[in-house]
Design an enzyme around this catalytic site. Structure first.
Site, short mmCIF file in Angstrom:
data_model
loop_
_atom_site.label_atom_id
_atom_site.label_comp_id
_atom_site.label_asym_id
_atom_site.label_seq_id
_atom_site.Cartn_x
_atom_site.Cartn_y
_atom_site.Cartn_z
N SER A 138 0.83 -1.21 0.00
CA SER A 138 0.00 0.00 0.00
C SER A 138 0.86 1.25 0.00
O SER A 138 0.41 2.31 -0.40
CB SER A 138 -0.85 0.08 1.27
N HIS A 148 -2.42 -3.43 -6.48
CA HIS A 148 -2.96 -2.98 -5.20
C HIS A 148 -4.45 -3.28 -5.15
O HIS A 148 -5.26 -2.62 -5.81
CB HIS A 148 -2.69 -1.48 -5.02
N ASN A 191 -5.19 6.05 -1.95
CA ASN A 191 -4.68 6.42 -0.63
C ASN A 191 -4.14 7.84 -0.59
O ASN A 191 -3.97 8.41 0.47
CB ASN A 191 -3.60 5.43 -0.16
P1 NAD Z 1 -1.71 -9.55 7.39
O1 NAD Z 1 -0.90 -9.21 8.55
O2 NAD Z 1 -3.15 -9.85 7.55
O3 NAD Z 1 -1.07 -10.81 6.64
C1 NAD Z 1 0.28 -10.92 6.35
C2 NAD Z 1 0.62 -12.38 6.18
O4 NAD Z 1 1.94 -12.47 5.71
C3 NAD Z 1 0.57 -13.18 7.50
O5 NAD Z 1 -0.23 -14.34 7.35
C4 NAD Z 1 2.01 -13.54 7.75
O6 NAD Z 1 2.20 -14.82 8.33
C5 NAD Z 1 2.56 -13.53 6.35
N1 NAD Z 1 4.00 -13.34 6.37
C6 NAD Z 1 4.73 -12.55 7.16
N2 NAD Z 1 6.04 -12.68 6.88
C7 NAD Z 1 6.11 -13.58 5.91
C8 NAD Z 1 7.18 -14.12 5.20
N3 NAD Z 1 8.44 -13.77 5.46
N4 NAD Z 1 6.89 -15.02 4.27
C9 NAD Z 1 5.59 -15.37 4.02
N5 NAD Z 1 4.55 -14.89 4.67
C10 NAD Z 1 4.81 -13.99 5.60
O7 NAD Z 1 -1.49 -8.37 6.35
P2 NAD Z 1 -2.49 -7.82 5.23
O8 NAD Z 1 -3.40 -6.83 5.85
O9 NAD Z 1 -3.04 -8.96 4.47
O10 NAD Z 1 -1.49 -6.98 4.31
C11 NAD Z 1 -0.62 -7.61 3.42
C12 NAD Z 1 -0.13 -6.60 2.41
O11 NAD Z 1 -1.24 -6.02 1.73
C13 NAD Z 1 0.65 -5.43 3.01
O12 NAD Z 1 1.66 -5.08 2.12
C14 NAD Z 1 -0.41 -4.33 3.11
O13 NAD Z 1 0.15 -3.05 3.09
C15 NAD Z 1 -1.21 -4.60 1.86
N6 NAD Z 1 -2.59 -4.11 1.87
C16 NAD Z 1 -3.38 -4.27 2.98
C17 NAD Z 1 -4.71 -3.83 2.94
C18 NAD Z 1 -5.61 -4.02 4.13
O14 NAD Z 1 -6.65 -3.35 4.21
N7 NAD Z 1 -5.30 -4.91 5.06
C19 NAD Z 1 -5.22 -3.25 1.78
C20 NAD Z 1 -4.40 -3.13 0.64
C21 NAD Z 1 -3.09 -3.58 0.70
#
Ligand code: NAD
Length: 410
Positions: A121, A142, A192
């Site tokens: 993001s 994204h 964003n």
């Molecule tokens: P989250 O914390 O829910 O999930 C992250 C996952 O990644 C976890 O299951 C974790 O175990 C895994 N992980 C961590 N380190 C790892 C590694 N080294 N290898 C493999 N897996 C690993 O996070 P999220 O909210 O799903 O966000 C993930 C990405 O998406 C981020 O870059 C975030 O900025 C982006 N994003 C999030 C949203 C949102 O609303 N949550 C929206 C758009 C984009």
């Protein structure tokens, strides 16, 4: 519906976004290999996805047969090698540059032909690609939360992303039924960034003590037809998450005054007032979804120049079908023109076209209209006059617009 048994989708990270993207792709007929570091995390993700399919069956949005078929398309693994044959691999792990680079490096060595995408993001797609050594086949995709429902995907071309990788990512997202906008690799991409004034200008109105959080929320819903007011929305997003996005976009754009963080909003973080998830933010939330404003201020009278009053009345005549008090019209105009101004700066900075910005804001945030559609309806002369008259009321020049001829609406 096309299936892709021989070229599945790979997803790294089975959290909120990874699981959501897996569901979206499987629903569109794609086979998905979902990777995470530990099996219990994967089990939790498949359980969540399965429950969402169950709910769709209950609500008769799909049949049990179709839901079962979609569920069966998703396989999980803790071995990254299993993603080697994937056509496209989407990284959706935690938002940490160094950890992402490590993981992308690893997968790019295993999957030498795959297009690799990041769901970041806030990080630079170009920097992630070049630090990982696979910049030419690396792009940003994204998605918005919840990924199975939100129709928008911003596809981001890094400095060195090949046109074929970008096109592949766009075609695949479209095949999943998503609307895709292509965006330059700039802070906050479209949504964003352009959404920042919706929150920031609203917080500043409270800091100025012109209106309360619930008063502003009601006004934006009533006059602007926004689905949710800025304070309730930031409580749902999480004040900490919202502040972190503001800080990141503001820092990376060179700290323009119009995007400066709100002191009042930031003061919530050390107190743990992060929004609904902690029971308190801009509002206090109880278990039954009752809310009461948690930020109490003594409101002062609004005094406006004749120039500002006149333009606010003119703008409201064009922009809204709903009547309101002078204070409500002022709130609506100040917040709305902040969004329009940021959209104009985004066009000026080459982030995307005005059409794509309108599409992104409607689909990524559920805005009732795109900023340029609003500007066109209001009239660019009125937008300019509103910005000039608001700028007379502030000391930081934050309503300064880019040159209008560089960003004409459509
Ligand atoms: P989250 O914390 O829910 O999930 C992250 C996952 O990644 C976890 O299951 C974790 O175990 C895994 N992980 C961590 N380190 C790892 C590694 N080294 N290898 C493999 N897996 C690993 O996070 P999220 O909210 O799903 O966000 C993930 C990405 O998406 C981020 O870059 C975030 O900025 C982006 N994003 C999030 C949203 C949102 O609303 N949550 C929206 C758009 C984009």
């Amino acid at each position: 519906m096309t299936t892709h048994a021989s070229n599945p989708l790979g997803i790294i990270g089975a959290g909120t976004m990874g699981a959501g993207i897996a569901q979206a792709a499987a629903s569109a007929g794609w086979f998905v290999r979902l990777f995470d570091i530990e099996q219990p995390l994967l089990d939790k993700a498949t359980d969540r996805i399965s429950k969402r399919f169950d709910r769709m069956v209950e609500k008769e949005r799909t049949t049990k047969e179709h839901a079962d078929k979609c569920r069966s398309r998703i396989t999980t693994t803790t071995s990254m090698e299993d993603l080697a044959g994937c056509d496209l691999i989407i990284e959706a792990i935690i938002e940490d540059f160094d950890i992402k680079v490590e993981v992308i490096k690893q997968i790019s060595k295993l999957a030498t032909d795959s297009v690799i995408a990041t769901n970041t993001s806030s990080l630079s797609v170009s920097d992630l690609g070049s630090a990982s050594g696979c910049a030419d086949r690396f792009v940003g995709m994204h998605f918005f939360n919840p990924a199975p429902i939100m129709p928008l995907v911003e596809v981001i071309k890094g400095d060195q992303s090949s046109e074929s990788a970008v096109q592949r990512a766009m075609l695949i997202a479209e095949a999943w039924g998503k609307t895709v906008v292509q965006v330059a690799d700039t802070p906050g991409f479209i949504v964003n960034r352009v959404a920042r004034p919706y929150y920031l200008e609203s917080w500043r109105i409270v800091e100025d003590r012109y209106a309360t959080v619930d008063g502003i929320d009601e006004t934006m819903q009533k006059l602007g037809e926004f689905k949710m007011g800025p304070f309730m929305l930031t409580d749902l997003i999480g004040q900490d998450v919202n502040v972190a996005t503001t800080r990141s976009v503001w820092d990376r754009l060179g700290k323009p005054s119009r995007l400066a963080p709100s002191e009042m909003q930031e003061s919530l973080i050390p107190k743990g007032h992060l929004g609904k998830k902690t029971g308190c933010g801009a509002y206090g939330h109880d278990d039954r979804n009752n809310v009461v404003p948690a930020i109490v201020i003594k409101v002062r009278d609004l005094e406006l120049s004749t120039r500002l009053t006149d333009v606010i009345n003119t703008v409201c005549l064009e922009a809204t079908c709903t009547s309101g008090s002078m204070l409500e019209k002022y709130i609506f105009c100040r917040v709305l023109v902040g969004i329009i101004n940021e959209a104009m700066w985004a066009v000026k900075d080459g982030v995307a076209s005005s059409e794509d910005i309108d599409t992104a804001m409607k689909l990524g945030t559920n805005y009732p209209r795109g900023p340029f559609e609003w500007a066109e309806q209001i009239g660019m002369d009125n937008v300019q006059e509103l910005l000039l008259s608001l700028n007379e009321t502030v000391s930081d020049d934050r309503f300064t617009s880019p040159p209008f001829d560089a960003v004409t609406a459509k």
